[in-house]
Motif scaffolding. Structure first.
Motif, PDB file in Angstrom:
ATOM      1  N   LEU A 138      27.399  -3.166 -60.957  1.00 42.11           N
ATOM      2  CA  LEU A 138      28.579  -3.050 -60.105  1.00 42.11           C
ATOM      3  C   LEU A 138      29.221  -4.417 -59.872  1.00 42.11           C
ATOM      4  N   VAL A 139      28.399  -5.416 -59.581  1.00 40.72           N
ATOM      5  CA  VAL A 139      28.916  -6.764 -59.363  1.00 40.72           C
ATOM      6  C   VAL A 139      29.587  -7.278 -60.630  1.00 40.72           C
ATOM      7  N   ALA A 140      28.946  -7.045 -61.777  1.00 42.27           N
ATOM      8  CA  ALA A 140      29.513  -7.505 -63.044  1.00 42.27           C
ATOM      9  C   ALA A 140      30.836  -6.807 -63.349  1.00 42.27           C
ATOM     10  N   SER A 141      30.920  -5.515 -63.039  1.00 41.70           N
ATOM     11  CA  SER A 141      32.156  -4.790 -63.326  1.00 41.70           C
ATOM     12  C   SER A 141      33.308  -5.285 -62.469  1.00 41.70           C
ATOM     13  N   TYR A 142      33.039  -5.644 -61.220  1.00 44.07           N
ATOM     14  CA  TYR A 142      34.095  -6.184 -60.370  1.00 44.07           C
ATOM     15  C   TYR A 142      34.544  -7.568 -60.838  1.00 44.07           C
ATOM     16  N   PRO A 148      37.470  -9.972 -58.060  1.00 48.44           N
ATOM     17  CA  PRO A 148      36.003  -9.952 -58.135  1.00 48.44           C
ATOM     18  C   PRO A 148      35.385 -10.133 -56.752  1.00 48.44           C
ATOM     19  N   LEU A 149      34.129  -9.741 -56.643  1.00 50.26           N
ATOM     20  CA  LEU A 149      33.433  -9.913 -55.377  1.00 50.26           C
ATOM     21  C   LEU A 149      33.218 -11.395 -55.105  1.00 50.26           C
ATOM     22  N   SER A 150      33.375 -11.782 -53.850  1.00 53.64           N
ATOM     23  CA  SER A 150      33.141 -13.173 -53.461  1.00 53.64           C
ATOM     24  C   SER A 150      31.638 -13.452 -53.434  1.00 53.64           C
ATOM     25  N   SER A 151      31.290 -14.724 -53.369  1.00 53.26           N
ATOM     26  CA  SER A 151      29.867 -15.089 -53.289  1.00 53.26           C
ATOM     27  C   SER A 151      29.237 -14.538 -52.015  1.00 53.26           C
ATOM     28  N   ALA A 152      30.013 -14.478 -50.931  1.00 51.95           N
ATOM     29  CA  ALA A 152      29.487 -13.912 -49.681  1.00 51.95           C
ATOM     30  C   ALA A 152      29.192 -12.425 -49.846  1.00 51.95           C
ATOM     31  N   GLU A 153      30.088 -11.700 -50.522  1.00 51.50           N
ATOM     32  CA  GLU A 153      29.856 -10.272 -50.743  1.00 51.50           C
ATOM     33  C   GLU A 153      28.636 -10.049 -51.625  1.00 51.50           C
ATOM     34  N   ILE A 154      28.486 -10.863 -52.653  1.00 52.13           N
ATOM     35  CA  ILE A 154      27.341 -10.702 -53.565  1.00 52.13           C
ATOM     36  C   ILE A 154      26.040 -10.985 -52.821  1.00 52.13           C
TER      37      ILE A 154
END
Length: 526
Positions: A138-142, A148-154
């Motif tokens: 999921l992270v890679a797809s965003y 894309p997901l921020s570092s905080a979201e990841i």
């Protein structure tokens, strides 16, 4: 810094800790279980969890008011997204309907509880592990899209993925307490954990220097609270119920997975039906827009506190009348539906007019006007949602629960398709409109099934009086808003009640149903 109201709220929450500990001590000291007294057991297992849930809702709402001001729209959207992915979708998959199955299998024969606890726990842990690469995908797809997901979201998502492991232990223990009919223990643990999470969450928000670090801090607090929850559950299970070594049984595990799959499917359909728009909003329009939408949704969640208990209290009578007296079933269904419409319409009209004031109170100026616009649209799901809620129980009473699954499939497909089509163009306002429209799409197959059963409700007759009275109320509230929102609320309540009375809304049967409900509530709490 926290304002005076927030400080008072935190002091009140903190005061619950000694009160809850004292209540737990008094309960163990003076309460004696009597399995032969069925009414007493049912009252204990319903009244206490309901009361605890209401307190938890109040605490959650108070914490949301504080958190929204620290996070702002973008931070709120970021945390709402990762919490939805891990705390709703992945947690639902991890549970796999195993709680219901464990309770069903263990309650008739408690000697089976330790073995079921072990097998279901290992299943949950295994499913949680299989979901780790799904989260990474999921992270890679965003990362392949514009937002894309921020570092905080990841980082927050990683912490919440870890939280699935203690959550699995807590859920397995909770099922054991339910099988032993000790729901008061579950309610107390959840309430105590929520108090600790709220206090720690506010502390984390105060300490964290910026919005990204606050998003991560909230996820860390959620993980710590879940570990505490699991530890307390497990310790009390060992002390009060049983001590179980971890054992595995492949045939039993496969059978639980097979039987739990339909329950998982229904739960996922509910999750897609209500909140898949969050995933699309984050991908299509970003975290800030999602934060505005989520702020409005927090208000919507508060409108679902009372109706489930009202309908659940009616369900035993609905089930009985479905077998013994269909005329009485239809009469009670129509009266219950009418009473819920009496509540839904003024809240919808009032919520539309007061949306800017409500959002300013819970989130501040940073969420205006976007969240207020979303709330003014979302609130119109209420009349349809309340109708759907009581209609589902009628269908279950009529043994037509398969129609509910079909309706949810249709609703989920409609919701997904419309959001995919309109969110890229109109953003969170499209998501709000689609949410309301989906309730209508859900109601239509329900009504089709009821027509076949000869139990079609007279919706227009049940809605026109509260709708008309609410419009009169709105006409009175609108000018009063210029003086004071609080004055407008008081004026609105008085005008609405007067308009209902003038329209002849409360007949003898409505008054009898209200008295019956109050009498049942009083008997349950006594």
């Amino acid at each position: 810094m926290l304002n005076t109201k927030a400080q008072i709220f935190l002091l009140a929450v903190a005061a619950l800790v000694p009160l809850l500990l004292g209540a737990a001590w008094a309960w163990r000291r003076f309460y004696r279980e009597d399995q032969s007294d069925t009414a007493r057991t049912i009252a204990k297992n319903s009244a206490l969890p309901i009361a605890a849930n209401l307190v938890n809702k109040a605490i959650d709402f108070g914490f949301a008011v504080i958190a929204l001001r620290f996070l702002g729209p973008e931070g709120n959207g970021a945390y709402a997204f990762v919490a939805l992915i891990a705390g709703l979708y992945f947690l639902t998959i991890t549970n796999w309907g195993l709680n219901d199955l464990a309770v069903r299998e263990a309650a008739p024969d408690l000697s089976r509880a330790p073995r079921l606890f072990s097998i279901t726990l290992l299943l949950r842990l295994g499913i949680a592990t299989l979901l780790l690469p799904v989260a990474a995908t999921l992270v890679a797809s965003y990362s392949l899209i514009e937002r894309p997901l921020s570092s905080a979201e990841i980082t927050a998502l990683a912490l919440l993925m870890i939280h699935l492991y203690p959550a699995a232990l807590a859920a397995a223990c909770s099922a054991s307490f339910q099988a032993y009919q000790r729901m008061e223990v579950t309610a107390l643990i959840l309430l105590l954990t929520n108090v600790a999470k709220t206090l720690a969450g506010v502390g984390a928000l105060l300490i964290a220097p910026d919005v990204p670090s606050r998003v991560v801090a909230l996820a860390a607090v959620a993980l710590a609270a879940t570990i505490l929850n699991a530890a307390v559950f497990y310790a009390l299970q060992r002390r009060m119920l049983f001590r179980a070594p971890l054992v595995w049984d492949w045939p039993a595990g496969r059978e639980l997975l097979r039987e739990g799959f339909p329950l998982l499917l229904n739960s996922l359909l509910l999750a897609v039906f209500f909140r898949f728009d969050v995933v699309l909003l984050r991908a299509q329009v970003g975290a800030a827009a999602l934060g505005l939408y989520d702020a409005a949704y927090r208000v919507i969640n508060m409108t679902q506190i009372v109706p489930p208990y009202f309908v659940a209290a009616l369900f035993p009578l609905l089930a009985r009348y479905a077998v013994t007296d269909r005329v009485a079933l239809e009469r009670m269904y129509h009266r219950a539906l009418g009473l819920l419409q009496l509540l839904a319409w003024p809240v919808a009209v009032g919520g539309t007019l007061l949306a800017p004031f409500i959002i300013a109170v819970i989130g501040g100026q940073a969420f205006l006007p976007g969240a207020a616009l979303a709330l003014a649209i979302l609130i119109w799901y209420l009349p349809l949602s309340y109708a759907n809620g009581v209609t589902q129980y009628v269908l279950i009473a009529l043994r037509r629960q398969r129609a509910i699954t079909v309706a949810f499939v249709i609703g989920a497909l409609f919701n997904l398709g419309m959001n995919l089509l309109f969110i890229p163009v109109y953003g969170y306002l499209a998501a709000a409109v689609v949410t309301v429209a989906t309730e209508l799409v859900l109601l239509l197959p329900f009504l089709r099934t009821l027509r076949r059963e000869g139990a079609m409700p007279p919706l227009l007759r049940l809605m026109w009086r509260p709708a008309t009275a609410s419009l009169v109320m709105g006409a009175a509230v609108w000018p009063a808003l210029g003086l004071s929102p609080w004055l407008a609320i008081v004026v609105g309540v008085l005008v609405y009640l007067a308009a209902l009375w003038a329209l002849g809304t409360f007949g003898p049967e409505e008054r009898a149903l209200i008295r019956r409900m109050l009498g049942r509530s009083g008997a349950s709490s006594g």
